[in-house]
Write a protein that holds these residues in place. Structure first.
Motif, PDB file in Angstrom:
ATOM      1  N   ASN A  24       0.821  -1.209   0.000  1.00  0.00           N
ATOM      2  CA  ASN A  24       0.000   0.000   0.000  1.00  0.00           C
ATOM      3  C   ASN A  24       0.856   1.260   0.000  1.00  0.00           C
ATOM      4  O   ASN A  24       0.515   2.263  -0.640  1.00  0.00           O
ATOM      5  CB  ASN A  24      -0.944  -0.013   1.196  1.00  0.00           C
ATOM      6  CG  ASN A  24      -2.009  -1.092   1.092  1.00  0.00           C
ATOM      7  OD1 ASN A  24      -2.503  -1.386   0.005  1.00  0.00           O
ATOM      8  ND2 ASN A  24      -2.355  -1.708   2.210  1.00  0.00           N
ATOM      9  N   ASP A  27       2.320   1.785  -3.603  1.00  0.00           N
ATOM     10  CA  ASP A  27       1.217   2.194  -4.489  1.00  0.00           C
ATOM     11  C   ASP A  27       1.647   2.169  -5.961  1.00  0.00           C
ATOM     12  O   ASP A  27       1.585   3.180  -6.677  1.00  0.00           O
ATOM     13  CB  ASP A  27       0.728   3.594  -4.108  1.00  0.00           C
ATOM     14  CG  ASP A  27      -0.539   3.985  -4.874  1.00  0.00           C
ATOM     15  OD1 ASP A  27      -1.299   3.080  -5.261  1.00  0.00           O
ATOM     16  OD2 ASP A  27      -0.732   5.202  -5.104  1.00  0.00           O
ATOM     17  N   ASP A  29       1.602   0.843 -10.019  1.00  0.00           N
ATOM     18  CA  ASP A  29       0.648   0.416 -11.041  1.00  0.00           C
ATOM     19  C   ASP A  29       0.772  -1.087 -11.308  1.00  0.00           C
ATOM     20  O   ASP A  29      -0.213  -1.747 -11.642  1.00  0.00           O
ATOM     21  CB  ASP A  29       0.902   1.187 -12.337  1.00  0.00           C
ATOM     22  CG  ASP A  29       0.657   2.676 -12.166  1.00  0.00           C
ATOM     23  OD1 ASP A  29      -0.508   3.061 -12.008  1.00  0.00           O
ATOM     24  OD2 ASP A  29       1.636   3.445 -12.171  1.00  0.00           O
ATOM     25  N   PHE A  30       2.002  -1.591 -11.169  1.00  0.00           N
ATOM     26  CA  PHE A  30       2.272  -3.018 -11.348  1.00  0.00           C
ATOM     27  C   PHE A  30       3.191  -3.469 -10.221  1.00  0.00           C
ATOM     28  O   PHE A  30       4.236  -2.849  -9.987  1.00  0.00           O
ATOM     29  CB  PHE A  30       2.957  -3.278 -12.695  1.00  0.00           C
ATOM     30  CG  PHE A  30       2.151  -2.847 -13.876  1.00  0.00           C
ATOM     31  CD1 PHE A  30       1.232  -3.706 -14.469  1.00  0.00           C
ATOM     32  CD2 PHE A  30       2.303  -1.569 -14.412  1.00  0.00           C
ATOM     33  CE1 PHE A  30       0.484  -3.297 -15.574  1.00  0.00           C
ATOM     34  CE2 PHE A  30       1.567  -1.157 -15.506  1.00  0.00           C
ATOM     35  CZ  PHE A  30       0.651  -2.018 -16.084  1.00  0.00           C
ATOM     36  N   LEU A  47      -6.459  -7.100  -2.353  1.00  0.00           N
ATOM     37  CA  LEU A  47      -5.796  -6.066  -3.143  1.00  0.00           C
ATOM     38  C   LEU A  47      -6.835  -5.386  -4.027  1.00  0.00           C
ATOM     39  O   LEU A  47      -6.927  -5.622  -5.228  1.00  0.00           O
ATOM     40  CB  LEU A  47      -4.670  -6.670  -3.988  1.00  0.00           C
ATOM     41  CG  LEU A  47      -3.612  -7.493  -3.242  1.00  0.00           C
ATOM     42  CD1 LEU A  47      -2.584  -8.037  -4.221  1.00  0.00           C
ATOM     43  CD2 LEU A  47      -2.940  -6.663  -2.156  1.00  0.00           C
ATOM     44  N   TYR A  50      -6.827  -4.202  -8.077  1.00  0.00           N
ATOM     45  CA  TYR A  50      -5.770  -4.898  -8.812  1.00  0.00           C
ATOM     46  C   TYR A  50      -6.295  -6.222  -9.366  1.00  0.00           C
ATOM     47  O   TYR A  50      -7.040  -6.942  -8.686  1.00  0.00           O
ATOM     48  CB  TYR A  50      -4.574  -5.204  -7.907  1.00  0.00           C
ATOM     49  CG  TYR A  50      -3.733  -4.001  -7.564  1.00  0.00           C
ATOM     50  CD1 TYR A  50      -2.567  -3.711  -8.271  1.00  0.00           C
ATOM     51  CD2 TYR A  50      -4.099  -3.154  -6.525  1.00  0.00           C
ATOM     52  CE1 TYR A  50      -1.785  -2.605  -7.949  1.00  0.00           C
ATOM     53  CE2 TYR A  50      -3.330  -2.044  -6.194  1.00  0.00           C
ATOM     54  CZ  TYR A  50      -2.175  -1.779  -6.901  1.00  0.00           C
ATOM     55  OH  TYR A  50      -1.419  -0.684  -6.592  1.00  0.00           O
ATOM     56  N   THR A  51      -5.867  -6.543 -10.576  1.00  0.00           N
ATOM     57  CA  THR A  51      -6.061  -7.881 -11.121  1.00  0.00           C
ATOM     58  C   THR A  51      -4.839  -8.716 -10.759  1.00  0.00           C
ATOM     59  O   THR A  51      -3.705  -8.247 -10.888  1.00  0.00           O
ATOM     60  CB  THR A  51      -6.223  -7.834 -12.651  1.00  0.00           C
ATOM     61  OG1 THR A  51      -7.345  -7.008 -12.971  1.00  0.00           O
ATOM     62  CG2 THR A  51      -6.443  -9.227 -13.215  1.00  0.00           C
ATOM     63  N   GLN A  52      -5.071  -9.927 -10.281  1.00  0.00           N
ATOM     64  CA  GLN A  52      -3.974 -10.775  -9.808  1.00  0.00           C
ATOM     65  C   GLN A  52      -3.699 -11.880 -10.826  1.00  0.00           C
ATOM     66  O   GLN A  52      -4.610 -12.570 -11.283  1.00  0.00           O
ATOM     67  CB  GLN A  52      -4.323 -11.398  -8.449  1.00  0.00           C
ATOM     68  CG  GLN A  52      -4.625 -10.359  -7.372  1.00  0.00           C
ATOM     69  CD  GLN A  52      -4.878 -10.976  -6.007  1.00  0.00           C
ATOM     70  OE1 GLN A  52      -4.400 -12.086  -5.708  1.00  0.00           O
ATOM     71  NE2 GLN A  52      -5.603 -10.272  -5.163  1.00  0.00           N
ATOM     72  N   PHE A  68       0.488  -8.195  -9.795  1.00  0.00           N
ATOM     73  CA  PHE A  68      -0.742  -7.506  -9.415  1.00  0.00           C
ATOM     74  C   PHE A  68      -0.787  -6.205 -10.220  1.00  0.00           C
ATOM     75  O   PHE A  68       0.108  -5.369 -10.104  1.00  0.00           O
ATOM     76  CB  PHE A  68      -0.770  -7.223  -7.916  1.00  0.00           C
ATOM     77  CG  PHE A  68      -0.445  -8.432  -7.075  1.00  0.00           C
ATOM     78  CD1 PHE A  68      -0.977  -9.679  -7.374  1.00  0.00           C
ATOM     79  CD2 PHE A  68       0.409  -8.332  -5.984  1.00  0.00           C
ATOM     80  CE1 PHE A  68      -0.672 -10.800  -6.609  1.00  0.00           C
ATOM     81  CE2 PHE A  68       0.717  -9.438  -5.211  1.00  0.00           C
ATOM     82  CZ  PHE A  68       0.171 -10.676  -5.522  1.00  0.00           C
ATOM     83  N   ALA A  69      -1.816  -6.036 -11.043  1.00  0.00           N
ATOM     84  CA  ALA A  69      -1.862  -4.944 -12.010  1.00  0.00           C
ATOM     85  C   ALA A  69      -3.138  -4.129 -11.848  1.00  0.00           C
ATOM     86  O   ALA A  69      -4.239  -4.697 -11.776  1.00  0.00           O
ATOM     87  CB  ALA A  69      -1.781  -5.510 -13.431  1.00  0.00           C
ATOM     88  N   LYS A  70      -2.994  -2.799 -11.822  1.00  0.00           N
ATOM     89  CA  LYS A  70      -4.165  -1.933 -11.759  1.00  0.00           C
ATOM     90  C   LYS A  70      -4.974  -1.999 -13.045  1.00  0.00           C
ATOM     91  O   LYS A  70      -6.193  -1.838 -13.031  1.00  0.00           O
ATOM     92  CB  LYS A  70      -3.745  -0.491 -11.478  1.00  0.00           C
ATOM     93  CG  LYS A  70      -3.324  -0.236 -10.034  1.00  0.00           C
ATOM     94  CD  LYS A  70      -3.035   1.236  -9.801  1.00  0.00           C
ATOM     95  CE  LYS A  70      -2.683   1.510  -8.347  1.00  0.00           C
ATOM     96  NZ  LYS A  70      -2.367   2.943  -8.099  1.00  0.00           N
ATOM     97  N   GLN A  71      -4.291  -2.219 -14.161  1.00  0.00           N
ATOM     98  CA  GLN A  71      -4.958  -2.300 -15.460  1.00  0.00           C
ATOM     99  C   GLN A  71      -4.919  -3.740 -15.951  1.00  0.00           C
ATOM    100  O   GLN A  71      -3.843  -4.323 -16.094  1.00  0.00           O
ATOM    101  CB  GLN A  71      -4.260  -1.388 -16.469  1.00  0.00           C
ATOM    102  CG  GLN A  71      -4.863  -1.430 -17.862  1.00  0.00           C
ATOM    103  CD  GLN A  71      -4.094  -0.563 -18.854  1.00  0.00           C
ATOM    104  OE1 GLN A  71      -3.219   0.204 -18.470  1.00  0.00           O
ATOM    105  NE2 GLN A  71      -4.408  -0.710 -20.132  1.00  0.00           N
TER     106      GLN A  71
END
Length: 253
Positions: A24, A27, A29-30, A47, A50-52, A68-71
């Motif tokens: 956290n 922070d 993006d990846f 999370l 985020y996509t895991q 772990f990706a925000k996009q």
């Protein structure tokens, strides 16, 4: 865009040592992990946002990677696509419109270099794989690549010459990878900096004495050099025998 890579040396143990606080705090993006040491269903990480993506080793409690990706990615590939090299959960590739992101946990050559043949087989296949990706779009590579490239990348290089992680074979393979069109982002920004490492043995008070090795990297396709804003090594973050490393890029055209 902010990228983080961390060999956590067992994610369940790292969570007990404050992993989520670090996650956290940074922070990113990846957020890429190596040596997760777990199987599907053995952890539930909250999370949000985020996509895991997980690649588990077949052997329990061994190796493994995650991103772990925000996009969400356009596509994902687990492994190199080579059967004999893809049992240990060592590679994840995410595709995005402007780039590929690859996280890697390179095999250790082990004591007396007893696994050097497997390591060099991996190196050749990995190099060819990255070359093929790079022909399509720029590549961002991160992870524990298990090699200190130059003498300045470890504290005590003379007694370690020829040992796992600092053998001529492994260092030459890394040089060959860079020569195919990739940049070591930390050395690009800090070509002469010494005393900054990403891994320390648990023995001999190595971290306390900063007797470390720089074996965790962010590499990018050479054409992304212009986009490199910062390459960080977070030596003050605990929770593993490795510390996180980071990369900040301008938006990629």
């Amino acid at each position: 865009m902010k990228f983080i890579s961390w060999n956590v040396n067992g994610l369940r143990a790292a969570v007990k040592k404050g992993f989520l606080d670090v996650f956290n705090q940074l922070d990113a993006d990846f957020f890429c992990l190596q040596e997760t040491k777990l199987q599907e269903g053995q952890i539930d990480l909250p999370l949000e946002g985020y996509t895991q993506y997980w690649n588990y080793a077949e052997k329990k409690g061994y190796s493994g990677t995650a991103i772990f990706a925000k996009q969400p990615a356009l596509s994902v590939q687990y492994g190199l696509g080579i059967e004999e090299l893809d049992h240990e959960g060592r590679l994840i590739t995410l595709e995005y419109p402007e780039f590929y992101l690859v996280t890697c946990y390179t095999p250790n050559a082990q004591s007396e270099l007893k696994r050097i043949d497997f390591r060099l087989q991996w190196e050749a296949a990995f190099r060819e794989y990255l070359h093929q990706l790079d022909e399509k779009k720029p590549v961002i590579i991160c992870g524990d690549l298990n090699v200190a490239h130059q003498n300045i990348d470890l504290k005590n290089w003379r007694p370690n010459r020829g040992k796992a992680g600092f053998s001529d074979e492994e260092r030459n393979a890394f040089t060959e990878l860079l020569n195919t069109g990739f940049t070591d982002t930390f050395r690009y920004l800090y070509p002469e900096t010494t005393g900054v490492y990403s891994w320390w043995s648990y023995r001999f008070h190595a971290r306390e004495n900063n007797a470390g090795w720089r074996i965790d990297y962010f590499l990018v396709s050479n054409r992304l050099q212009k986009d490199i804003q910062e390459a960080c090594i977070y030596t003050d973050i605990l929770g593993s025998d490795h510390c996180p490393v980071g990369l900040t890029l301008d938006h990629i055209d």
